[in-house]
Design a protein around this motif. Structure first.
Motif, PDB file in Angstrom:
ATOM      1  N   ARG A 179       9.919 -41.258 -27.935  1.00  0.00           N
ATOM      2  CA  ARG A 179      10.674 -40.449 -26.975  1.00  0.00           C
ATOM      3  C   ARG A 179      11.556 -41.309 -26.075  1.00  0.00           C
ATOM      4  N   VAL A 180      11.129 -42.566 -25.814  1.00  0.00           N
ATOM      5  CA  VAL A 180      11.837 -43.440 -24.886  1.00  0.00           C
ATOM      6  C   VAL A 180      11.912 -44.837 -25.488  1.00  0.00           C
ATOM      7  N   ALA A 181      13.094 -45.436 -25.407  1.00  0.00           N
ATOM      8  CA  ALA A 181      13.260 -46.844 -25.763  1.00  0.00           C
ATOM      9  C   ALA A 181      13.742 -47.558 -24.509  1.00  0.00           C
ATOM     10  N   ARG A 182      12.897 -48.437 -23.971  1.00  0.00           N
ATOM     11  CA  ARG A 182      13.275 -49.226 -22.797  1.00  0.00           C
ATOM     12  C   ARG A 182      13.962 -50.491 -23.289  1.00  0.00           C
ATOM     13  N   SER A 183      14.832 -51.038 -22.464  1.00  0.00           N
ATOM     14  CA  SER A 183      15.529 -52.261 -22.837  1.00  0.00           C
ATOM     15  C   SER A 183      15.561 -53.214 -21.660  1.00  0.00           C
ATOM     16  N   GLY A 184      15.746 -54.490 -21.965  1.00  0.00           N
ATOM     17  CA  GLY A 184      15.828 -55.489 -20.916  1.00  0.00           C
ATOM     18  C   GLY A 184      16.186 -56.834 -21.499  1.00  0.00           C
ATOM     19  N   SER A 185      16.264 -57.826 -20.672  1.00  0.00           N
ATOM     20  CA  SER A 185      16.512 -59.239 -20.976  1.00  0.00           C
ATOM     21  C   SER A 185      17.969 -59.577 -21.264  1.00  0.00           C
ATOM     22  N   ALA A 186      18.790 -58.585 -21.518  1.00  0.00           N
ATOM     23  CA  ALA A 186      20.215 -58.822 -21.798  1.00  0.00           C
ATOM     24  C   ALA A 186      20.960 -57.504 -21.543  1.00  0.00           C
ATOM     25  N   PRO A 187      22.263 -57.578 -21.304  1.00  0.00           N
ATOM     26  CA  PRO A 187      23.018 -56.331 -21.101  1.00  0.00           C
ATOM     27  C   PRO A 187      22.935 -55.439 -22.341  1.00  0.00           C
ATOM     28  N   LEU A 188      22.794 -54.159 -22.114  1.00  0.00           N
ATOM     29  CA  LEU A 188      22.748 -53.181 -23.201  1.00  0.00           C
ATOM     30  C   LEU A 188      24.112 -52.513 -23.320  1.00  0.00           C
ATOM     31  N   ASP A 189      24.791 -52.786 -24.417  1.00  0.00           N
ATOM     32  CA  ASP A 189      26.099 -52.204 -24.664  1.00  0.00           C
ATOM     33  C   ASP A 189      25.963 -50.667 -24.721  1.00  0.00           C
ATOM     34  N   PRO A 190      26.830 -49.928 -24.015  1.00  0.00           N
ATOM     35  CA  PRO A 190      26.725 -48.461 -24.004  1.00  0.00           C
ATOM     36  C   PRO A 190      26.747 -47.851 -25.413  1.00  0.00           C
ATOM     37  N   GLU A 191      27.537 -48.417 -26.311  1.00  0.00           N
ATOM     38  CA  GLU A 191      27.570 -47.879 -27.680  1.00  0.00           C
ATOM     39  C   GLU A 191      26.237 -48.075 -28.371  1.00  0.00           C
ATOM     40  N   LEU A 192      25.603 -49.211 -28.154  1.00  0.00           N
ATOM     41  CA  LEU A 192      24.288 -49.464 -28.752  1.00  0.00           C
ATOM     42  C   LEU A 192      23.266 -48.518 -28.154  1.00  0.00           C
ATOM     43  N   ALA A 193      23.325 -48.280 -26.864  1.00  0.00           N
ATOM     44  CA  ALA A 193      22.394 -47.355 -26.222  1.00  0.00           C
ATOM     45  C   ALA A 193      22.537 -45.958 -26.803  1.00  0.00           C
ATOM     46  N   GLU A 194      23.785 -45.532 -27.010  1.00  0.00           N
ATOM     47  CA  GLU A 194      24.043 -44.212 -27.584  1.00  0.00           C
ATOM     48  C   GLU A 194      23.484 -44.130 -28.992  1.00  0.00           C
TER      49      GLU A 194
END
Length: 194
Positions: A179-194
């Protein structure tokens, strides 16, 4: 300079490990499923300046080295407790101070354990009473199988791992619990997040 280095038996065959432990004057321990045995040619050397952490230290972590040589940072017991409590309050809200309980949920730990994110994730998982699925290294298909097998709901993926999962064409049925994917340690590109 560590005083002791423990590694799996297979790891002691890696080039440079034995020589490095000998040069540090550290005791080498070879681990298997049942025991630990001293590695011949190693032994704790008295008088060698080994690293000593100040009192109240939960862990001594190395920085990433982005500003130069990696530096040791003491993660204090109080700091670790505060970080775990703050994360618990964030995730649990009013239930943050409820009595500890075991849960059915599982957290996948796939980052190296010397990484401060992994260290904190392990501490938060234990404090929350969740099970841990510890992966030796990140591999997208094995990670997706762990998500499926443990019905993982919330996962931590650094941006590079997210990209690897997308590029691996993971069968969608392995991720239906997520249901949720958390991210960290580096910038998350908006396209990758989408």
């Amino acid at each position: 300079r560590p005083g002791v280095l423990a590694a799996l038996a297979d790891d002691w065959d890696r080039p440079g490990l034995l020589a490095g432990v000998q040069a540090a004057g550290a005791l080498g321990l070879s681990l298997d499923d049942a025991s630990a045995a001293p590695v011949p040619g190693t032994g704790y050397a008295r008088g060698v300046p080994h690293h000593a952490a100040p009192p109240g230290t939960a862990a001594s972590m190395l920085t990433s080295g982005t500003t130069g040589t990696p530096k040791r940072v003491a993660v204090t017991l109080a700091g670790l407790a505060h970080a775990v409590h703050a994360a618990t309050v964030h995730h649990e809200g009013e239930r943050a101070d409820a009595p500890p309980r075991l849960r059915d949920a599982t957290s996948i730990i796939d980052l190296p354990l010397f990484n401060v994110t992994s260290y904190l994730d392990v501490a938060m998982t234990v404090a929350a009473g969740r099970r841990i699925c510890l992966m030796r290294r990140f591999e997208p298909l094995a990670w997706a199988e762990a998500v499926r097998d443990h019905q993982v709901v919330v996962a931590l993926l650094v941006p590079a791992a997210m990209r690897m999962v997308l590029d691996a064409d993971v069968p969608p049925d392995r991720l239906t619990s997520l249901r949720v994917a958390r991210s960290g340690s580096a910038p998350l590109d908006p396209e990758l997040a989408e």
